[in-house]
Design a protein around this motif. Structure first.
Motif, PDB file in Angstrom:
ATOM      1  N   TYR A 161      -4.932   7.253  -2.527  1.00  0.00           N
ATOM      2  CA  TYR A 161      -4.180   6.592  -1.466  1.00  0.00           C
ATOM      3  C   TYR A 161      -3.275   7.582  -0.735  1.00  0.00           C
ATOM      4  O   TYR A 161      -2.839   8.579  -1.303  1.00  0.00           O
ATOM      5  CB  TYR A 161      -3.303   5.480  -2.043  1.00  0.00           C
ATOM      6  N   GLY A 163       0.434   8.367   0.869  1.00  0.00           N
ATOM      7  CA  GLY A 163       1.737   8.048   0.305  1.00  0.00           C
ATOM      8  C   GLY A 163       2.830   8.157   1.347  1.00  0.00           C
ATOM      9  O   GLY A 163       2.629   8.632   2.458  1.00  0.00           O
ATOM     10  N   ILE A 280       3.099   1.026   4.340  1.00  0.00           N
ATOM     11  CA  ILE A 280       3.867   1.546   3.198  1.00  0.00           C
ATOM     12  C   ILE A 280       5.155   2.227   3.659  1.00  0.00           C
ATOM     13  O   ILE A 280       6.131   2.275   2.901  1.00  0.00           O
ATOM     14  CB  ILE A 280       3.023   2.487   2.306  1.00  0.00           C
ATOM     15  N   PHE A 346       2.686   4.255  -4.113  1.00  0.00           N
ATOM     16  CA  PHE A 346       2.443   5.009  -2.882  1.00  0.00           C
ATOM     17  C   PHE A 346       3.478   6.103  -2.644  1.00  0.00           C
ATOM     18  O   PHE A 346       3.805   6.407  -1.492  1.00  0.00           O
ATOM     19  CB  PHE A 346       2.393   4.044  -1.691  1.00  0.00           C
ATOM     20  N   GLN A 351       0.987  11.184  -4.683  1.00  0.00           N
ATOM     21  CA  GLN A 351      -0.353  11.053  -4.104  1.00  0.00           C
ATOM     22  C   GLN A 351      -0.880  12.391  -3.587  1.00  0.00           C
ATOM     23  O   GLN A 351      -2.051  12.718  -3.773  1.00  0.00           O
ATOM     24  CB  GLN A 351      -0.348  10.016  -2.979  1.00  0.00           C
TER      25      GLN A 351
END
Length: 363
Positions: A161, A163, A280, A346, A351
């Protein structure tokens, strides 16, 4: 032994894809030698403040061999071991540059966009045969790659993912912005961050606000204009709906986090966002999210737990905004849970460290 990395992106835009590339450079350059190739005088060039590792290459759509030759020379001169590229349209330049170089570096593509058609023709088979690895930003993207690229030539796929980081915001700057935009502290602010183009869905926010015009709600549209005609259509719509006092256009800003601190809620209104970096980012700023119930947001938001999802109609969006307007405590709970998830799943440093491990292990 540390490997020399080249971050490559000739995109003319400045959105989540391009900003992710800058984050990769910032983090990877702490660990090893990392160079950047972008196109001169584009938005990315203006975004970078430190230019020591920045180099330039002009994209040539019709004759990719020309920039590829320059790339090959750069690869050999700077002893590049890994090319990490982000924009799909750079694929032929990168592959040609690799093959024309003496070093023949490993190539990894971060796939930020959805894949919707089979890559089983001769040209695409040749391209993907010369890519060593692919980074999928969601499980959905990983599944699409596996579906559309033939198994015999499909590079190894790694899902990591994107971040974000929890920021310490400048309170004085936030107060200045409140004064600049003439925001009463009691006013409920609905934000939408992203390029001003139709796919981003600013029109849905405007339509939703018009349905709530009797309430003390304003919308803040943050981002640079990609489509002047679309921007003009938005302004005409605002005038027609008689909500000119309800909509604020900020234009481009580097102070996105400070602007988010003005929001009660942030909206992602694209029809199918691959990931949704802005989702995010809002969660990390403890701002409640409302996002379309499709694509990447489905892997980020648990509806009703750490954010809300809507069906991409202005009616449903207005309903969700009104719910948060009338339920302050529920809004705070969703925002708090969103912050907790952003920190847990996240975190940008975590990440990017995972992605760096992928780069180190490419064979």
């Amino acid at each position: 032994m540390k490997k020399n990395i080249l971050e490559f992106c000739l995109s003319p835009d400045l959105g989540g894809l391009e900003l992710f590339m800058t984050n990769c450079y910032k983090e990877f350059s702490k660990k090893t030698t990392c160079k950047v190739i972008i196109e001169k005088n584009k938005k990315l060039d203006n975004y970078f403040e430190e230019k020591d590792d920045i180099h330039y290459l002009k994209r040539n759509k019709l004759f990719p061999l020309l920039p590829a030759l320059k790339l090959a020379k750069f690869i050999d001169e700077y002893k590049i071991d890994i090319i990490h590229f982000h924009w799909t349209k750079d694929i032929n330049t990168v592959v040609l540059g690799k093959l024309l170089s003496k070093r023949k570096p490993k190539v990894i593509q971060t796939r930020n966009m959805t894949m919707t058609r089979f890559k089983d023709d001769f040209y695409h088979k040749w391209l993907y045969k010369n890519i060593n690895a692919m980074h999928a930003v969601t499980y959905q993207v990983k599944e699409q790659i596996e579906k559309f690229i033939p198994k015999e030539i499909c590079p190894k796929i790694h899902m990591v993912y994107m971040g974000t980081q929890t920021n310490i915001n400048d309170k004085k700057e936030i107060e200045k912005l409140q004064e600049k935009y003439d925001l009463n502290k009691k006013t409920f602010v609905v934000g939408i961050v992203g390029r001003i183009e139709e796919e981003k869905g600013q029109f849905l926010v405007i339509e939703a606000i018009s349905k709530l015009k009797e309430l003390d709600i304003k919308a803040m549209i943050v981002g640079h204009t990609m489509d002047e005609e679309y921007l003009n259509s938005l302004k005409e719509k605002i005038k027609k709906l008689d909500i000119e006092d309800k909509i604020i256009f900020t234009g481009f800003t580097k102070k996105v986090n400070e602007h988010m601190q003005l929001f009660d809620v942030n909206i992602l209104a694209t029809p199918r966002e691959t990931f949704g970096l802005v989702v995010i980012e809002a969660m990390a700023n403890e701002v409640c999210m409302i996002a379309t119930n499709n694509g990447g947001p489905l892997e980020i938001i648990e509806d009703g737990v750490d954010g809300l999802l809507f069906n991409r109609t202005s009616e449903d969006l207005a309903k969700k905004i009104n719910f948060l307007y009338e339920n302050e405590e529920q809004k705070k709970t969703l925002a708090k849970k969103g912050l907790e998830k952003a920190k847990r799943l996240f975190d940008q440093k975590t990440q990017l460290n995972e992605l760096y491990k992928v780069l180190e292990e490419i064979k």
